[in-house]
Design a protein around this motif. Structure first.
Motif, PDB file in Angstrom:
ATOM      1  N   ALA A 162       0.828  -1.208   0.000  1.00 28.05           N
ATOM      2  CA  ALA A 162       0.000   0.000   0.000  1.00 28.05           C
ATOM      3  C   ALA A 162       0.860   1.255   0.000  1.00 28.05           C
ATOM      4  O   ALA A 162       0.468   2.293  -0.541  1.00 28.05           O
ATOM      5  CB  ALA A 162      -0.934   0.000   1.208  1.00 28.05           C
ATOM      6  N   GLU A 163       2.060   1.162   0.577  1.00 31.90           N
ATOM      7  CA  GLU A 163       2.980   2.296   0.613  1.00 31.90           C
ATOM      8  C   GLU A 163       3.912   2.318  -0.598  1.00 31.90           C
ATOM      9  O   GLU A 163       4.822   3.141  -0.666  1.00 31.90           O
ATOM     10  CB  GLU A 163       3.813   2.239   1.901  1.00 31.90           C
ATOM     11  CG  GLU A 163       2.960   2.421   3.158  1.00 31.90           C
ATOM     12  CD  GLU A 163       3.765   2.249   4.426  1.00 31.90           C
ATOM     13  OE1 GLU A 163       4.912   1.753   4.330  1.00 31.90           O
ATOM     14  OE2 GLU A 163       3.262   2.609   5.500  1.00 31.90           O
ATOM     15  N   ASP A 164       3.682   1.413  -1.535  1.00 31.47           N
ATOM     16  CA  ASP A 164       4.473   1.316  -2.767  1.00 31.47           C
ATOM     17  C   ASP A 164       5.926   0.952  -2.475  1.00 31.47           C
ATOM     18  O   ASP A 164       6.853   1.433  -3.132  1.00 31.47           O
ATOM     19  CB  ASP A 164       4.393   2.633  -3.560  1.00 31.47           C
ATOM     20  CG  ASP A 164       4.743   2.429  -5.041  1.00 31.47           C
ATOM     21  OD1 ASP A 164       4.701   1.269  -5.500  1.00 31.47           O
ATOM     22  OD2 ASP A 164       5.062   3.415  -5.722  1.00 31.47           O
ATOM     23  N   CYS A 165       6.112   0.090  -1.478  1.00 32.97           N
ATOM     24  CA  CYS A 165       7.449  -0.398  -1.129  1.00 32.97           C
ATOM     25  C   CYS A 165       7.484  -1.899  -1.438  1.00 32.97           C
ATOM     26  O   CYS A 165       7.391  -2.749  -0.534  1.00 32.97           O
ATOM     27  CB  CYS A 165       7.767  -0.149   0.343  1.00 32.97           C
ATOM     28  SG  CYS A 165       7.741   1.591   0.810  1.00 32.97           S
ATOM     29  N   LYS A 166       7.591  -2.215  -2.714  1.00 36.07           N
ATOM     30  CA  LYS A 166       7.448  -3.598  -3.162  1.00 36.07           C
ATOM     31  C   LYS A 166       8.585  -4.480  -2.654  1.00 36.07           C
ATOM     32  O   LYS A 166       8.365  -5.642  -2.261  1.00 36.07           O
ATOM     33  CB  LYS A 166       7.379  -3.636  -4.690  1.00 36.07           C
ATOM     34  CG  LYS A 166       6.993  -4.992  -5.244  1.00 36.07           C
ATOM     35  CD  LYS A 166       6.772  -4.917  -6.740  1.00 36.07           C
ATOM     36  CE  LYS A 166       6.368  -6.269  -7.312  1.00 36.07           C
ATOM     37  NZ  LYS A 166       6.125  -6.198  -8.773  1.00 36.07           N
ATOM     38  N   ALA A 167       9.786  -3.968  -2.620  1.00 33.42           N
ATOM     39  CA  ALA A 167      10.934  -4.772  -2.173  1.00 33.42           C
ATOM     40  C   ALA A 167      10.765  -5.179  -0.718  1.00 33.42           C
ATOM     41  O   ALA A 167      11.020  -6.345  -0.347  1.00 33.42           O
ATOM     42  CB  ALA A 167      12.224  -3.976  -2.365  1.00 33.42           C
TER      43      ALA A 167
END
Length: 863
Positions: free
Chosen positions: A719-724
């Protein structure tokens, strides 16, 4: 000049004319474009237009324009002439109410004079002994802030009181001699009364009890029978529509409470309504803040002395009035007494508690006070003239002081309104007015000019539709959450949300402006206390950092309370924000200090009880919840109160049944997971992250819960766009045997594969890449459904939009695209997609249903 002044003072006509002129000036100075009560006032105006159009009593601001049943139609009927002249003109509607107020004042004056005249046999209407008591009582009623306040609102209280006094006046002047013309007028008023307010049935029954005991009064029963018949037809109509009116709702409430619960509720409501009645007799008495105080800018002054003093005086006035009713039984006094008794009895059964409910009793009770005093004075004598003079002087001083306090409050009401009307920009910027001053009419004008005719609104107040002319649905944003709001938006196919602005810090779940994963709620209008949010798909499925920061609302509340520490609206706002930020100790200290200052409000008491609950002071929490159940306006918070008191009882019982530390640790573990899961579900992304990170770092680590903690934290990072970071957490969960984590990781891998193909094809349209994309179409559809299952349907929509652009005319893809376009109420786009599908699969029956939904959604209101 002196002779002229004396003649004016001796003329009862001059006195009442002066009162009417003064009141008219005060009322006009209080006029504005605001409705105050919602949805009552705006609905009265809109349904008056519906009646004027010949459409019947319908909700023209609701899709399908259903017949309306919740409120009786009397007020809308009264406003129909105004609707014919200038539809939706609030000032013309208020003119109708003002005319009713002037009629009420005149009727009260004449009624008191008639009651005074009857026993003495005096026919000289200029006698000071007749008109001065009437002028005094009427004057006190005129300067009563409640009279001024309700006479400048589009509400039914003032017309109801005028109609009631008209009935009592007819009883007083005709008594046992009823002419045909009088019977027609009386019957018309008695029929109309319950259609203004349902409680009017109490007066109908009271007149019936008064008339049935003497044969000469039986002709009055014609009006009673006609009124009961008309009310019965109205109830049958509502029943046939399978809709609930006030009466049926009250009966259901009584049935659900049971006999014992009903009796306890009756006793509690009787006490509350008696105190509320005393507040109408003595405005600004200590206790609950009067409703009109929300339209005053600065601190409203209170009358000196304890509450019990005014309750005692109110009881004495009620006793004196009752004595006068008994002495004037032949002039309708018995009917008035039955009316008061039946009204209080019905209100004690009524599940709602509002301050305004007892207002209609005030003129009836006051009308008999002079008669009661005259009858009582015959039994007492003051032997010394000096003592008599001293008592008169003391009474006069108290009267002047009391009247001065009322005039001061009237001035504050008028002054605040004039500031708003004459200098609106400066007023909203500098004065930080309570949200009752919010200009919903101006927001409606913006909506009418800047949105499509078929746009739909979810709004906090119904006022906006009177100028916006759009379909609307009402919602209390301050009590909702993301999940409920999403459901409401989808059910209504809404395009805009209309709320109070950020200054009303608890008016809306403001974190959704940035942290909602389903919709992007973008402010497009923010003026004069109203904010309009445009709803768009959240195509990224991630949060943003543009409109909201943690702590903003608390900071706004603190600044407001520093500037205006005595405003109830700011006191409630600060308390709500302290609770929201878990500042329980500060909240408890603050609300307890307000209670010591005699500041009482059900919202403050509810939050104090919850703070006691959160700090494990369960007995105090139970006591405060019980207090809140007996306070005005508790109905709106009833679910919250019931949940809180039950949880407090359960927690108190669990404390005594605790089995040691091991059980407590398991409870803490379960609580952390449940809390994080709830916060994530309600789009409190940052709060969920904080709880999860702290839980994972605990030593010793949680047992079975570790899998869910890592999986949920991965969703937070997505949701925070922190895929790694999300992949790392999923891998940790998979090592611990997480099946859901494995599924989510597969979704991310599928996403990466498809995203690579889409980007390559968008950069360079190559037939080979296009063919590869077509081959993975089934995987693309699965990915879209996975997005939906994980709470980001906007991301699925965006995927289908891109895919349809690159590989067009694929029925499976188009059907899924149509589904998401309808979900987000993208009607023009949905129509275009539907046309493509009809060409490709003309015999698909699902398209017929989709076409019907689109046509239904394209309805335009007939304002």
């Amino acid at each position: 000049m002196k002779v002229i002044a004396q003649s004016v003072l001796r003329s009862h006509k001059a006195g009442i004319i002066v009162l009417l002129v003064i009141f008219s000036c005060m009322a006009v100075a209080r006029w504005n474009q605001l409705y105050f009560f919602t949805p009552d006032s705006a609905r009265y105006v809109m349904m008056a237009k519906s009646i004027a159009n010949g459409s019947g009593y319908r909700e023209i601001d609701t899709p399908g324009e259903p017949l309306y049943a919740h409120r009786p139609p009397g007020m809308s009927v009264l406003l129909t002439p105004a609707a014919l002249i200038a539809p939706y003109n609030v000032l013309l509607a208020k003119t109708t109410v003002l005319l009713a107020a002037l009629a009420l004042i005149m009727l009260l004056y004449q009624y008191i004079r008639k009651l005074q005249e009857a026993p003495s046999g005096l026919e000289n209407h200029s006698s000071i002994s007749l008109y001065w008591p009437a002028l005094l009582i009427t004057g006190l009623f005129v300067i009563n802030p409640y009279t001024l306040f309700f006479s400048t609102l589009v509400m039914s209280e003032i017309p109801f009181m005028a109609c009631s006094l008209g009935i009592f006046y007819l009883l007083a002047i005709r008594q046992d001699q009823l002419a045909k013309k009088d019977l027609i007028v009386f019957t018309s008023l008695l029929i109309f009364l319950p259609f203004l307010r349902t409680i009017g049935i109490a007066l109908v029954l009271a007149v019936g009890l008064w008339a049935v005991v003497r044969r000469k009064r039986w002709p009055w029963l014609v009006g009673v029978a006609c009124s009961l018949l008309a009310s019965g037809i109205w109830m049958y109509r509502n029943s046939a529509l399978e809709k609930s009116g006030y009466t049926s709702i009250a009966l259901k409430e009584i049935k659900s409470q049971g006999i014992l619960g009903t009796l306890v509720g009756i006793f509690q409501r009787c006490l509350i309504h008696f105190e509320s009645f005393c507040q109408k007799l003595f405005p600004d008495m200590p206790g609950a803040a009067p409703r009109y105080s929300r339209m005053i800018l600065d601190e409203n002054g209170l009358l000196p002395g304890p509450i019990w003093l005014y309750l005692t005086l109110g009881g004495l006035i009620l006793i004196l009035s009752t004595y006068g009713m008994m002495k004037r039984r032949n002039q309708g006094g018995t009917a008035a007494l039955w009316y008061v008794i039946l009204s209080l009895g019905m209100l004690s059964l009524w599940p709602w508690i509002q301050q305004r409910f007892t207002l209609p009793l005030v003129p009836v009770v006051l009308a008999f006070v002079p008669s009661g005093w005259n009858a009582f004075a015959q039994h007492i004598e003051v032997s010394r003239p000096q003592t008599r003079k001293a008592l008169i002087v003391a009474f006069s001083i108290c009267l002047v002081f009391f009247g001065g306090m009322q005039v001061k409050t009237d001035y504050r009401l008028v002054n605040a309104n004039l500031q708003m009307v004459t200098h609106p920009d400066q007023f909203y910027t500098d004065q930080l007015p309570p949200n009752q001053f919010s200009n919903w009419m101006a927001a409606g004008d913006w909506i009418k000019q800047n949105t499509l005719p078929d746009s739909r609104l979810i709004t906090r107040r119904a006022d906006v539709a009177t100028t916006g002319h759009r379909y609307q649905s009402l919602d209390f944003f301050e009590t909702t959450n993301a999940e409920k709001l999403h459901q409401k938006i989808q059910n209504f196919s809404a395009n805009y949300l209309v709320s109070f602005d950020r200054e009303t810090v608890s008016a809306f779940p403001w974190h959704l402006l940035d942290q909602d994963l389903v919709y992007q709620m973008t402010p497009v209008y923010d003026k004069q206390g109203v904010m309009i949010l445009k709803l768009e798909p959240n195509r990224s499925g991630t949060i943003r950092h543009e409109y909201w920061n943690a702590g903003d609302s608390l900071e706004i509340a603190r600044k407001a309370i520093e500037k205006f520490p005595h405003r109830l609206s700011f006191q409630v706002a600060l308390t709500q924000q302290l609770f929201e930020s878990r500042g329980y100790a500060e909240l408890i200290e603050y609300v307890e200090s307000l209670q010591q200052q005699k500041v009482e409000d059900v919202r403050l008491t509810n939050l104090l009880a919850w703070s006691y609950l959160e700090t494990k002071r369960y007995q105090k929490a139970i006591r405060e919840f019980e207090r809140a159940f007996g306070m005005p306006d508790q109905k709106m918070l009833r679910r919250d109160l019931v949940q809180g008191i039950n949880l407090a009882h359960d927690s108190l019982e669990a404390r005594y049944n605790s089995n040691g530390k091991q059980q407590t640790d398991r409870q803490v573990e379960h609580k952390d997971i449940k809390l994080a899961r709830t916060y994530f579900r309600l789009s409190h992304i940052k709060r969920a992250e904080q709880i999860l990170v702290e839980a994972i770092k605990k030593d010793p680590p949680y047992g079975e819960a570790q899998v869910e903690l890592h999986t949920l934290l991965a969703k937070v990072y997505l949701a925070e766009d922190c895929k790694a970071d999300a992949v790392q957490e999923l891998q940790s969960a998979i090592k611990l045997g997480g099946i859901d984590a494995q599924t989510l990781l597969q979704m991310l891998e599928r996403e990466e594969k498809i995203e690579t193909l889409l980007k390559n094809l968008e950069k360079n349209h190559d037939d080979k890449i296009a063919q590869q994309l077509k081959s993975v179409l089934p995987e693309m559809l699965v990915l879209a459904q996975s997005y939906e299952q994980n709470g980001v349907p906007g991301k699925a929509l965006y995927l289908m939009e891109r895919a349809n652009t690159l590989i067009p005319n694929k029925p499976q893809l188009l059907k899924l695209l149509l589904k998401y376009q309808q979900f987000y109420s993208l009607i023009p786009e949905a129509e275009e997609t539907l046309l493509q599908l009809q060409k490709l699969t003309p015999h698909d029956l699902d398209l017929v249903e989709a076409a019907q939904k689109i046509e239904s959604r394209k309805q335009i209101p007939r304002f």
